[in-house]
Write a protein that holds these residues in place. Structure first.
Motif, short mmCIF file in Angstrom:
data_model
loop_
_atom_site.label_atom_id
_atom_site.label_comp_id
_atom_site.label_asym_id
_atom_site.label_seq_id
_atom_site.Cartn_x
_atom_site.Cartn_y
_atom_site.Cartn_z
N MET A 256 0.83 -1.20 0.00
CA MET A 256 0.00 0.00 0.00
C MET A 256 0.87 1.26 0.00
O MET A 256 0.55 2.25 -0.68
CB MET A 256 -0.93 -0.01 1.21
CG MET A 256 -1.98 -1.12 1.16
SD MET A 256 -3.06 -1.12 2.61
CE MET A 256 -3.88 0.45 2.40
N ASP A 257 1.99 1.25 0.76
CA ASP A 257 2.89 2.41 0.75
C ASP A 257 3.50 2.60 -0.64
O ASP A 257 3.61 3.74 -1.13
CB ASP A 257 3.99 2.20 1.79
CG ASP A 257 3.44 2.21 3.21
OD1 ASP A 257 2.33 2.75 3.40
OD2 ASP A 257 4.10 1.66 4.11
N THR A 258 3.91 1.50 -1.30
CA THR A 258 4.49 1.60 -2.65
C THR A 258 3.47 2.14 -3.63
O THR A 258 3.78 2.98 -4.50
CB THR A 258 5.00 0.22 -3.10
OG1 THR A 258 5.92 -0.27 -2.13
CG2 THR A 258 5.66 0.31 -4.45
N THR A 259 2.23 1.67 -3.53
CA THR A 259 1.17 2.15 -4.41
C THR A 259 0.91 3.63 -4.20
O THR A 259 0.71 4.39 -5.17
CB THR A 259 -0.11 1.34 -4.17
OG1 THR A 259 0.16 -0.05 -4.34
CG2 THR A 259 -1.21 1.75 -5.14
N ALA A 260 0.91 4.06 -2.94
CA ALA A 260 0.70 5.49 -2.67
C ALA A 260 1.83 6.33 -3.24
O ALA A 260 1.60 7.39 -3.84
CB ALA A 260 0.58 5.70 -1.15
N ALA A 261 3.10 5.86 -3.09
CA ALA A 261 4.23 6.61 -3.65
C ALA A 261 4.16 6.66 -5.17
O ALA A 261 4.45 7.69 -5.80
CB ALA A 261 5.54 5.95 -3.20
N LEU A 262 3.78 5.54 -5.81
CA LEU A 262 3.65 5.53 -7.27
C LEU A 262 2.56 6.48 -7.73
O LEU A 262 2.70 7.16 -8.76
CB LEU A 262 3.35 4.10 -7.74
CG LEU A 262 3.18 3.90 -9.25
CD1 LEU A 262 4.46 4.29 -9.99
CD2 LEU A 262 2.81 2.44 -9.56
N THR A 263 1.47 6.54 -6.97
CA THR A 263 0.39 7.47 -7.33
C THR A 263 0.87 8.92 -7.27
O THR A 263 0.56 9.74 -8.14
CB THR A 263 -0.79 7.27 -6.37
OG1 THR A 263 -1.21 5.90 -6.43
CG2 THR A 263 -1.95 8.17 -6.73
N VAL A 264 1.67 9.23 -6.24
CA VAL A 264 2.22 10.59 -6.13
C VAL A 264 3.13 10.90 -7.31
O VAL A 264 3.07 11.99 -7.92
CB VAL A 264 2.95 10.75 -4.80
CG1 VAL A 264 3.68 12.09 -4.74
CG2 VAL A 264 1.97 10.62 -3.63
N GLN A 265 3.99 9.94 -7.71
CA GLN A 265 4.90 10.16 -8.84
C GLN A 265 4.14 10.33 -10.14
O GLN A 265 4.48 11.18 -10.97
CB GLN A 265 5.89 9.00 -8.94
CG GLN A 265 6.86 8.92 -7.76
CD GLN A 265 7.80 7.74 -7.86
OE1 GLN A 265 7.72 6.98 -8.83
NE2 GLN A 265 8.69 7.58 -6.87
N VAL A 266 3.12 9.52 -10.35
CA VAL A 266 2.32 9.66 -11.57
C VAL A 266 1.64 11.02 -11.61
O VAL A 266 1.56 11.67 -12.66
CB VAL A 266 1.29 8.51 -11.65
CG1 VAL A 266 0.29 8.77 -12.78
CG2 VAL A 266 2.00 7.18 -11.89
#
Length: 348
Positions: A256-266
């Motif tokens: 979930m943390d990785t997904t949140a970071a990827l969402t921020v980068q996108v």
């Protein structure tokens, strides 16, 4: 010679002897009146050849005598044969008539019908599913399924307590409290009564729907009961899934943390390149539209080119001419699609 008169003395002795015998007989009858009661004789009931003796255990058996009736509902199914004690419980021997049909899990209670009536044993069937075994087969009713109803002494004691004043005083206090609580609330009580009448009217109007709903709920409960094993397995599988999820909690949190970071980068990439991506997408859309338009022209050209390659491969070297060349397919498509602007670095 002296005359001896023995007649009056003999008569008085016989009378005294008869009196003593009657007194002893009365004492014996008084001490053994339950056993000598007419109830001990099964008058009016034939137990038959298939009768069964059953042992019932009660906390106490006050005034219960041999010959007392044993009733199952409104039917007379047996009589008390013996009343004994084993030191802590009352052991009652009952003889049931043949084919009584009494289930083994009934509840037995000693009841007193009236103040002057004789106690009897009432057998009450269970509320749920009845046992397939019969009481005449098990021949035992434990203390857990027996009880003693209210007796005359307790009823008279309660009545005496009420008449002595304590109950009357409490009743007067209750009436005073009710008067205070209801004082000035006649309109509210009337509204509550009207609402109750309205609710009853609605119930009468929709009784059929309510009955159908209750029947449907009963069917649902029956279906759930029939599939209890499947539901239990589903609950077990759910428990296993919950256990696996709990064991993988750290992995799930990291994902979930990785997904949140990827969402921020996108989001940052989209925000930073918003002005450049939109024109490129528009150009790509136009190019796709143009390619869709000349798709019908490219196909015949490619067919002719394929036939040329086949014929060229069949030619014999030295017969007619020498030809050495290379086919630039990307350049040809560029010339057909954009007129060569892509090779020249131009913008279509």
């Amino acid at each position: 010679m002296r005359e001896t008169r023995t007649g009056p003395h003999l008569v008085r002795g016989v009378v005294v002897l008869v009196g003593v015998l009657l007194l002893v007989a009365a004492t014996v009858i008084a001490l053994n009146s339950p056993r000598l009661s007419l109830q001990a004789w099964p008058l009016g009931m034939d137990t038959g050849s298939d009768s069964a003796d059953v042992e019932m255990r009660f906390e106490r058996a006050d005034r219960l005598a041999p010959g007392a009736e044993v009733r199952y509902g409104e039917s007379l199914v047996g009589r008390v044969r013996s009343v004994d004690a084993d030191g802590s419980d009352a052991v009652i021997g009952v003889r049931l008539e043949g084919d009584s049909g009494v289930p083994a899990d009934v509840f037995a209670e000693i009841r007193l019908p009236t103040a002057l009536g004789s106690p009897f044993i009432a057998l009450t069937p269970p509320r749920g599913d009845r046992s397939t075994e019969l009481l005449e087969d098990t021949r035992l009713l434990p203390l857990a399924r027996t009880g003693v109803g209210p007796d005359l002494e307790s009823s008279l004691a309660s009545l005496g307590l009420l008449l002595n004043g304590s109950g009357i005083d409490q009743l007067g206090t209750v009436m005073e409290e009710l008067t205070i609580a209801l004082d000035g609330r006649g309109d509210e009580i009337a509204r509550i009564r009207d609402r109750g009448d309205r609710a009853l009217e609605l119930y009468e109007l929709h009784r059929d729907d309510i009955d159908r709903t209750i029947v449907a709920l009963d069917r649902v409960n029956s279906a759930l009961a029939a599939r209890r094993d499947l539901i239990d397995r589903g609950m077990q599988v759910s428990a296993d899934l919950v256990s696996e999820a709990a064991a993988s909690r750290e992995t799930i949190l990291a994902l979930m943390d990785t997904t949140a970071a990827l969402t921020v980068q996108v989001e940052e990439f989209t925000t930073g390149t918003d002005g450049r991506i939109a024109p490129s997408l528009s150009t790509l859309n136009l190019l796709l539209q143009d390619m869709e338009g000349f798709g019908g022209e490219v196909a015949p050209t490619l067919d002719a080119l394929q036939r040329f390659v086949v014929l060229f491969d069949e030619a014999i070297r030295g017969d007619h001419m020498m030809f050495d060349g290379a086919l630039d397919l990307p350049g040809s498509l560029d010339s057909l699609g954009t007129g060569g602007e892509a090779r020249m670095g131009g913008t279509p």
